[in-house]
Design an enzyme around this catalytic site. Sequence first.
Site, mmCIF file in Angstrom:
data_model
loop_
_atom_site.group_PDB
_atom_site.id
_atom_site.type_symbol
_atom_site.label_atom_id
_atom_site.label_comp_id
_atom_site.label_asym_id
_atom_site.label_seq_id
_atom_site.Cartn_x
_atom_site.Cartn_y
_atom_site.Cartn_z
ATOM 1 N N SER A 141 0.849 -1.192 0.000
ATOM 2 C CA SER A 141 0.000 0.000 0.000
ATOM 3 C C SER A 141 0.883 1.240 0.000
ATOM 4 C CB SER A 141 -0.905 0.016 1.225
ATOM 5 O OG SER A 141 -1.575 1.250 1.347
ATOM 6 N N TYR A 154 -1.363 -0.907 10.484
ATOM 7 C CA TYR A 154 -1.480 -1.187 9.053
ATOM 8 C C TYR A 154 -0.291 -0.630 8.260
ATOM 9 C CZ TYR A 154 -3.554 -1.326 4.375
ATOM 10 O OH TYR A 154 -3.789 -1.567 3.042
#
Length: 259
Positions: A141, A154
């Site tokens: 990401s 995350y």
Amino acid sequence: MTGLAGKRYWLIGASSGIGRQLALCLAREGAAVVASARNEQALLSLVEEMQPVRTRHGGHAAVALDVTVGAATIRAFRNAGTIDGVIYCAGAYEPMSAKYPDLDALEQIVEVNLTGALRVLAASIPEFCRRQSGHVLLIGSLAGSRGLPNAWGYGATKAALTHLAECLVCDLHGSGVKIQICSPGFVESRLTAKNSFRMPFIMTSQDAAVRIVHGMKRNRHEIVFPFVMATAFGLLSALPRRVYFLLLAYLSWLRRRDP
């Protein structure tokens, strides 16, 4: 005939979101998919929906897997049969400030996003090296590019995947194994649905899957999109840390002022 046609991929995290759409796209490209996730019923439904494909190593298959269980990963790898590549798309996410930690959620994020990837790679890479052929794609990401608010679980695991991919390139040079990392921006999914803020340049899972498949056919190590957001993160990554932290603090202040 594309570079993916006739190949067979083990796709972990295939039951929904990017993973599900990626499986459908790969099948349209002529690649067989071994779909894995915890939800076996969703996997069986996906296999029925995919365009039928036969390769020299077999066709589509559904193999249930919980990547947080080490022994289950080994069993799933064996049950998958012969594969030409592995795509790790499993993900867990919980927006969370370090001021209010949820340790159980943090441990789950690490187990799914990072430790699960290590388990899958430890099972598959030695076989790829033995055959001197294979393809590894990790779904990271742009959130892993630099530190962000409410992303200490995350973001840290996605940054780790980017570093992991670079380590694999160093270790596997000359082995015949292709390593790629995909770093997308915001994509509509059950994970991003947890966000309460406006997500710039957000795209559908289907659009993201199409871009990933396009990137898989190329020899670039990193697949990044959308362009504008990737460029912005690239510029932010070039800033000295002190300047970057001051900029984030200013943007947070502006956001708090916005009625």
